[in-house]
Enzyme design. Structure first.
Site, PDB file in Angstrom:
ATOM      1  N   ASP A  67      -2.800  -1.855 -11.031  1.00  0.00           N
ATOM      2  CA  ASP A  67      -3.258  -2.658  -9.900  1.00  0.00           C
ATOM      3  C   ASP A  67      -4.725  -2.398  -9.619  1.00  0.00           C
ATOM      4  OD1 ASP A  67      -3.016  -0.071  -8.944  1.00  0.00           O
ATOM      5  OD2 ASP A  67      -1.805  -0.577  -7.201  1.00  0.00           O
ATOM      6  N   ASN A 136       4.770   2.281   2.834  1.00  0.00           N
ATOM      7  CA  ASN A 136       5.663   1.167   3.190  1.00  0.00           C
ATOM      8  C   ASN A 136       6.598   0.822   2.036  1.00  0.00           C
ATOM      9  OD1 ASN A 136       3.716   0.248   1.464  1.00  0.00           O
ATOM     10  ND2 ASN A 136       3.435  -1.721   2.489  1.00  0.00           N
ATOM     11  N   HIS A 138       5.529   0.180  -1.101  1.00  0.00           N
ATOM     12  CA  HIS A 138       4.960  -0.729  -2.094  1.00  0.00           C
ATOM     13  C   HIS A 138       4.825  -0.032  -3.451  1.00  0.00           C
ATOM     14  CE1 HIS A 138       0.367   0.121  -1.179  1.00  0.00           C
ATOM     15  NE2 HIS A 138       0.899   1.089  -1.877  1.00  0.00           N
ATOM     16  N   GLU A 143       3.640  -5.630  -1.889  1.00  0.00           N
ATOM     17  CA  GLU A 143       3.926  -5.271  -0.505  1.00  0.00           C
ATOM     18  C   GLU A 143       5.276  -5.851  -0.067  1.00  0.00           C
ATOM     19  OE1 GLU A 143       1.865  -3.105   0.612  1.00  0.00           O
ATOM     20  OE2 GLU A 143      -0.214  -3.741   0.604  1.00  0.00           O
TER      21      GLU A 143
HETATM   22  C1  GLP Z   1      -1.945   2.590  -3.385  1.00  0.00           C
HETATM   23  C2  GLP Z   1      -1.843   1.877  -4.747  1.00  0.00           C
HETATM   24  C3  GLP Z   1      -0.605   2.264  -5.510  1.00  0.00           C
HETATM   25  C4  GLP Z   1      -0.302   3.721  -5.278  1.00  0.00           C
HETATM   26  C5  GLP Z   1       0.133   3.884  -3.837  1.00  0.00           C
HETATM   27  C6  GLP Z   1       0.288   5.312  -3.400  1.00  0.00           C
HETATM   28  O1  GLP Z   1      -2.384   1.733  -2.394  1.00  0.00           O
HETATM   29  N1  GLP Z   1      -1.914   0.463  -4.646  1.00  0.00           N
HETATM   30  O2  GLP Z   1      -0.747   1.979  -6.878  1.00  0.00           O
HETATM   31  O3  GLP Z   1       0.720   4.152  -6.129  1.00  0.00           O
HETATM   32  O4  GLP Z   1      -0.712   3.170  -2.944  1.00  0.00           O
HETATM   33  O5  GLP Z   1      -0.964   5.928  -3.344  1.00  0.00           O
HETATM   34  P1  GLP Z   1      -1.133   7.498  -3.218  1.00  0.00           P
HETATM   35  O6  GLP Z   1      -0.707   8.084  -4.506  1.00  0.00           O
HETATM   36  O7  GLP Z   1      -2.621   7.694  -3.002  1.00  0.00           O
HETATM   37  O8  GLP Z   1      -0.303   7.937  -2.072  1.00  0.00           O
END
Ligand code: GLP
Length: 242
Positions: A67, A136, A138, A143
Site C-alpha cells: 500500500d 481499526n 484495516h 478500511e
Molecule cells: C498503516 C498501513 C498498514 C499497516 C498498518 C499498521 O496505516 N496502511 O499497511 O500495516 O497501518 O501500522 P503499524 O505497523 O505502524 O501499526
C-alpha cells in the site's frame, strides 16, 4: 488459523521471518508482499540478515508493496515506499528478481492502481502476504466496509488512520487517500502472516480474530483463509485471552 505468541517483539519477528523464508525455500518463484508501518521493522531486519547470509535465496522471488499514501512516493520519508527502500530493498546484497513499488505520487492514481492490478495478475497470485493491522482492523488501506473480494483500490483514509498517521511523517504530509492491494488479492495468497505487537493492538486482535467476520473489521476476513498465521508478542496476545 494458527496463532503464534512469542515472548517479545524480536521473537515474533524471528518466527515470522522463518515462516516466510521456509515458504520461499519451497516456492522460490513466489510473489511476496510485506507491509510498511512500524510493526514489520524487526521482521524485515531479520529477513535482510537471512538473505545477506545466504540463508534464503530470493534471486527468483518477486516483490510487490502492499500500500501507499496517495501523494507520497518512495522519496518521501515516512511513506511505505521509503520504508521498503531503506529497510529492505537498498540493504539486500542479493536482490529480488523484480520489485514493484506502488507510487502514491503518480499523476494518474487510477492508472497506478490498474498497474498494480496488472502486476499482480501477471505475476501472481501472491505467494506470501505479510501484513500489519491498523487499530481499526484495516489491512493495507482497506478500511472499514471495503468489499472482501476486490482488486486494488484507492480509498479515503478512515478517521482512525488519520489520527495515527502523524507517527510516520509528523505534520509534513496530510494525505486523505490510500492506494492498496484489495482484500481479494490478499486473500488469494498461499500463506498470510499477520503481525501485531504491543498492548495497543490487543483489542483489535480480539475483534478481528475472536469476533465475527464482518466488513466493519476488515482483518476478520482472514479467519476464512486456509493458511493464515497470526503472530503476536505477549502484550498484543492479551487480546486472545478470555
Ligand atoms: C498503516 C498501513 C498498514 C499497516 C498498518 C499498521 O496505516 N496502511 O499497511 O500495516 O497501518 O501500522 P503499524 O505497523 O505502524 O501499526
Amino acid at each position: 488459523m494458527d496463532i503464534f505468541i512469542e515472548d517479545d517483539y524480536s521473537g515474533m519477528s524471528r518466527k515470522a521471518c522463518k515462516l516466510v523464508a521456509d515458504y520461499i525455500g519451497k516456492n522460490p518463484r513466489a510473489l511476496v508482499s510485506f507491509p510498511g508501518g512500524t510493526t514489520p521493522e524487526g521482521f524485515v531486519n531479520e529477513f535482510v540478515t537471512m538473505v545477506n547470509n545466504d540463508a534464503v535465496d530470493i534471486s527468483q522471488t518477486r516483490y510487490v508493496s502492499l500500500d501507499e499514501w496517495v501523494g507520497l512516493s518512495a522519496v518521501d520519508e515516512g511513506s511505505c515506499g521509503h520504508f521498503n527502500m531503506t529497510n529492505l530493498i537498498n540493504r539486500l546484497k542479493k536482490p529480488f528478481a523484480e520489485v514493484h513499488l506502488i507510487d502514491g505520487a503518480a499523476k494518474d492514481i487510477q492508472e497506478e492502481r490498474r498497474s498494480l492490478d496488472r502486476y499482480i495478475a501477471g505475476r501472481g497470485p501472491l505467494g506470501v502476504s505479510v501484513l500489519g493491522i491498523g487499530l481499526n482492523g484495516h489491512l493495507g488501506f482497506n478500511e472499514e466496509g471495503v468489499p472482501p473480494d476486490s482488486d486494488a483500490l484507492v480509498l479515503p483514509l478512515s478517521a482512525t488512520t488519520k489520527k495515527v498517521m502523524g507517527k510516520y511523517f509528523g505534520n509534513k504530509f496530510s494525505p486523505d487517500f490510500g492506494i492498496t492491494q484489495g482484500l481479494g488479492q490478499i486473500m488469494q495468497a498461499g500463506m498470510i502472516v499477520l503481525l501485531a505487537n504491543g498492548s495497543h493492538k490487543a483489542g483489535i486482535l480480539r475483534r478481528a480474530f475472536k469476533g465475527p467476520v464482518t466488513p466493519d473489521v476488515p482483518a476478520s476476513i482472514l479467519q476464512t483463509h486456509p493458511k493464515v498465521m497470526v503472530g503476536a508478542d505477549r502484550d498484543a496476545a492479551a487480546g486472545f485471552r478470555d
